[in-house]
Design a protein around this motif. Structure first.
Motif, PDB file in Angstrom:
ATOM      1  N   UNK A 159       0.850  -1.179  -0.016  1.00 47.11           N
ATOM      2  CA  UNK A 159       0.101   0.024  -0.217  1.00 47.11           C
ATOM      3  C   UNK A 159       0.838   1.143  -0.072  1.00 47.11           C
ATOM      4  N   UNK A 160       1.901   1.028   0.654  1.00 48.28           N
ATOM      5  CA  UNK A 160       2.851   2.298   0.862  1.00 48.28           C
ATOM      6  C   UNK A 160       3.852   2.558  -0.414  1.00 48.28           C
ATOM      7  N   UNK A 161       3.838   1.698  -1.375  1.00 47.80           N
ATOM      8  CA  UNK A 161       4.304   1.615  -2.580  1.00 47.80           C
ATOM      9  C   UNK A 161       3.588   2.409  -3.577  1.00 47.80           C
ATOM     10  N   UNK A 162       2.222   2.638  -3.423  1.00 47.39           N
ATOM     11  CA  UNK A 162       1.391   3.372  -4.375  1.00 47.39           C
ATOM     12  C   UNK A 162       1.875   4.700  -4.604  1.00 47.39           C
ATOM     13  N   UNK A 163       2.147   5.014  -5.855  1.00 42.80           N
ATOM     14  CA  UNK A 163       2.607   6.388  -6.212  1.00 42.80           C
ATOM     15  C   UNK A 163       4.087   6.478  -5.568  1.00 42.80           C
ATOM     16  N   UNK A 164       4.850   5.575  -5.395  1.00 39.20           N
ATOM     17  CA  UNK A 164       6.221   5.649  -4.975  1.00 39.20           C
ATOM     18  C   UNK A 164       7.148   4.462  -5.801  1.00 39.20           C
ATOM     19  N   UNK A 165       6.779   3.330  -5.876  1.00 40.15           N
ATOM     20  CA  UNK A 165       7.553   2.312  -6.235  1.00 40.15           C
ATOM     21  C   UNK A 165       7.872   2.625  -8.000  1.00 40.15           C
ATOM     22  N   UNK A 166       9.008   2.651  -8.250  1.00 40.54           N
ATOM     23  CA  UNK A 166       9.614   3.020  -9.612  1.00 40.54           C
ATOM     24  C   UNK A 166       9.954   1.928 -10.404  1.00 40.54           C
ATOM     25  N   UNK A 167       9.500   0.575  -9.679  1.00 36.09           N
ATOM     26  CA  UNK A 167       9.607  -0.851 -10.669  1.00 36.09           C
ATOM     27  C   UNK A 167      11.204  -1.010 -10.749  1.00 36.09           C
ATOM     28  N   UNK A 168      12.235  -0.792 -10.031  1.00 33.61           N
ATOM     29  CA  UNK A 168      13.527  -1.020 -10.202  1.00 33.61           C
ATOM     30  C   UNK A 168      13.940  -2.492 -10.041  1.00 33.61           C
ATOM     31  N   UNK A 169      13.266  -3.136  -9.405  1.00 34.80           N
ATOM     32  CA  UNK A 169      13.542  -4.551  -9.087  1.00 34.80           C
ATOM     33  C   UNK A 169      14.382  -4.983  -7.838  1.00 34.80           C
TER      34      UNK A 169
END
Ligand code: SF4
Ligand code: SF4
Lengths: 135, 289
Positions: free
Chosen positions: B225-235
């Protein structure tokens, strides 16, 4: 401003994962897994991730401790080793060599482990020697 | 240890010698440092046969000849964030792949880095392979075994395909993945866009201490949930997870929702995030769906 990355090996268990220490103005501030290290390939367990915390912890012992008058007190290595030797001798004299056991470590070299077992068998005179990997 | 090491070819070099691109990059960095355009430059250098992140400075300009693009990918922007937190006035140069650039955008949005104090040299995205697979979302990912495919979740599965499992099947598969968790916090620690002072994952009312796996599925869903609008899918998180939990799939799903609802594609630019509560302007605009 001085920022350094220092490669090292995790000091917790015998796996020996590759870690990188982050050193900021001479202070150890973080640990990262080493991505190209063959043992851990960029992964760490929770202990490894927090290595820097125990290095800089103020609870860390910086000198040997000796129990005097019921309290643990800081002492010198010379005194610590002498006391241990005297006590070991007294115990062996009273209860025999098999009353002593030695536990070696996964985090020292093969040679040091060899010395530990040699000391146990030749100096103390018992086969009671084991290793932390089996505890 | 040394003979075990694989040879890591330098991405810009096919012959072992320096390519003109590498030289150009090094000259650029020297110029920036020399003219005080940046106070330090974060790049990579070979140390004990490992490509490691390295901080280059004016005091040691000659060392810049050893600057490489590096084959292993570390979050240099996370290092920059740490430095900026201590010394906000410092001007930082950075070697940026595509994922670093996306992370920088998010860090600008969330005021963790000041774009005026940052200069980047852009390099190709993971130009060579770190392992048999690429870690980056743009490269060919690791193949998973048949057991995991059967009862767990293939790390390379698309969100759409994962949604085709029946509810019960999906739940069981995710629970199989989550219960492997060692609670190492690696996914959070390595994440370039995880910077909160206090982390919910360490909140004892939410996640009880003293046992592993951590509370599943709460632990992973809170993070998702906290990654919404944050995660840039770097892996990087999936790459550091010792038990190969398909974390990115979760974060892709939440970001898909963010895109659907707010029309916001995380990391693509440094525009205000719909979730930013600071400032006078209300930015939370819901898109008609
Ligand atoms: S892929 Fe993982 S490490 Fe990268 S930004 Fe997303 S959550 Fe963070
Ligand atoms: S990296 Fe994997 S094992 Fe570690 S806390 Fe995150 S999900 Fe759990």
């Amino acid at each position: 401003m001085d920022y350094k990355i220092i490669p090292s090996i995790c000091s917790y268990c015998g796996c020996g994962c590759g870690v990188l220490f982050q050193v900021f103005d001479g202070k150890l501030v973080g640990t990262l897994p080493m991505k190209t290290h063959l043992v851990n390939e960029g992964k760490l367990c929770i202990k490894g991730w927090n290595l820097h915390e125990h290095v800089v912890s103020d609870k860390r012992l910086k000198s040997p401790m000796l129990k005097k008058d019921g309290n643990l007190q800081e002492t010198t290595w010379d005194e610590a080793i002498q006391t241990t030797a005297d006590k070991l001798k007294a115990i062996i004299q009273k209860h025999g060599p098999d009353s002593v056991g030695v536990l070696a470590s996964a985090k020292v070299t093969n040679e040091e482990n060899y010395l530990a077992q040699k000391f146990t068998r030749a100096a103390i005179g018992t086969n009671n020697v084991d290793h932390c990997a089996r505890l | 240890m040394e003979e075990q090491m694989k040879e890591w070819p330098e991405p810009f070099s096919t012959t072992g010698g320096k390519t003109s691109m590498l030289v150009t990059m090094q000259e650029q960095v020297k110029e920036w440092l020399d003219q005080d355009k940046v106070d330090l430059f974060l790049g990579y250098k070979m140390v004990q046969k490992h490509p490691l992140p390295h901080c280059f400075t004016k005091d040691n300009l000659d060392e810049v000849d050893e600057l490489i693009a590096g084959q292993a990918r570390y979050s240099l922007e996370k290092i920059a964030t740490k430095i900026a937190a201590e010394r906000p006035e410092i001007k930082i140069g950075l070697l940026a792949r595509d994922c670093n650039q996306r992370a920088l955008n998010v860090l600008y949005v969330w005021n963790q880095l000041n774009p005026d104090n940052l200069e980047t040299i852009n390099v190709n995205c993971c130009p060579s392979k770190l392992k048999e697979h690429g870690d980056c979302s743009y490269l060919e990912p690791e193949q998973v075994g048949s057991f995991k495919k059967m009862i767990g979740i293939d790390n390379i599965i698309e969100v759409k395909a994962a949604e085709e499992f029946s509810q019960e099947d999906r739940f069981n598969r995710w629970m199989y993945e989550f219960q492997k968790c060692l609670k190492c916090y690696g996914c959070r620690n390595i994440c370039p866009v995880c910077f909160c002072e206090e982390c919910s994952l360490e909140h004892t009312d939410l996640i009880a201490t003293g046992s592993i796996p951590p509370e599943v599925p709460i632990f992973h869903l809170v993070r998702a949930v906290h990654m919404g609008g944050r995660c840039i899918d770097c892996g990087l998180c999936e790459d550091t997870c010792p038990v190969d939990i398909p974390l990115r799939l979760l974060y892709r799903k939440v970001n898909e929702t963010v895109e659907d609802v707010f029309g916001y594609v995380t990391g693509t630019n440094a525009d205000q995030s719909p979730f930013n509560l600071l400032g006078d302007e209300v930015t939370l605009k819901i898109k008609p769906i």
